[in-house]
Design an enzyme around this catalytic site. Structure first.
Site, short mmCIF file in Angstrom:
data_model
loop_
_atom_site.label_atom_id
_atom_site.label_comp_id
_atom_site.label_asym_id
_atom_site.label_seq_id
_atom_site.Cartn_x
_atom_site.Cartn_y
_atom_site.Cartn_z
CG HIS A 1 -1.92 1.09 1.21
ND1 HIS A 1 -2.29 1.73 2.36
CD2 HIS A 1 -2.63 1.68 0.21
CE1 HIS A 1 -3.18 2.66 2.07
NE2 HIS A 1 -3.39 2.64 0.77
CG ASP B 1 8.84 9.36 -22.34
OD1 ASP B 1 9.98 9.19 -21.86
OD2 ASP B 1 8.28 10.47 -22.34
CG HIS C 1 9.70 16.51 -16.74
ND1 HIS C 1 9.04 15.31 -16.84
CD2 HIS C 1 10.89 16.32 -17.36
CE1 HIS C 1 9.80 14.43 -17.49
NE2 HIS C 1 10.93 15.02 -17.81
CE1 TYR D 1 8.11 17.22 -19.78
CE2 TYR D 1 7.30 17.89 -21.92
CZ TYR D 1 8.17 18.05 -20.87
OH TYR D 1 9.12 19.05 -20.92
CB ALA D 2 4.15 9.39 -22.84
#
Length: 139
Positions: free
Chosen positions: A20, A28, A106, A128-129
């Site tokens: 948990h 990417d 980022h 940014y994937a």
């Protein structure tokens, strides 16, 4: 042989051993992965597997409590963001919970990956994937 979706041994193990609030990062092909991290490299060639294919497979076996994204995805990759948010909404319905999404810079995102139990590299070649999935409990 397993009957469930994921047959990659490293990835299956990483999901099965999540506790948990522990995290799993899906990224990417370009996200820097720290040397100290558990790198699960699925990238075969440009676009294979895609970020979304990787997300769909992982979330078929992982209970997601919340998600973290880089805020830059809103401007730089709205197509992936739209599909990702739609998937998380469907997943929340299936799981019977809400899945809050937090947006961070980022730079902060990259720092947060250091705490992930695993970083799963896809063949995705769009900006940014990336997503950090926070593990929940299905009870």
């Amino acid at each position: 042989m397993k009957k469930t979706t994921i047959i990659n041994a490293q990835l299956s193990y990483a999901i099965a051993t999540l506790g948990h609030t522990e995290t799993l990062t899906l990224c990417d092909a370009g996200l820097p992965i720290p040397n100290s991290s558990n790198r699960i490299d699925l990238a075969l060639t440009k676009g294979i597997p895609s970020f979304l294919e990787t997300l769909y497979a992982v979330t078929s076996e992982m209970f997601v409590e919340r998600a973290i994204l880089a805020s830059e995805i809103k401007e730089k990759n709205p197509e992936i963001l739209t599909a990702l948010l739609a998937h998380l909404s469907q997943l929340a319905t299936k799981q019977g919970n809400q899945i809050p999404v937090e947006f961070v810079s980022h730079e902060k995102f990259k720092k947060l990956t250091h705490d992930s139990k695993g970083i799963v590299r896809s063949g995705e070649c769009s900006p940014y994937a990336n997503i950090i999935l926070v593990s929940g409990v299905p009870f």
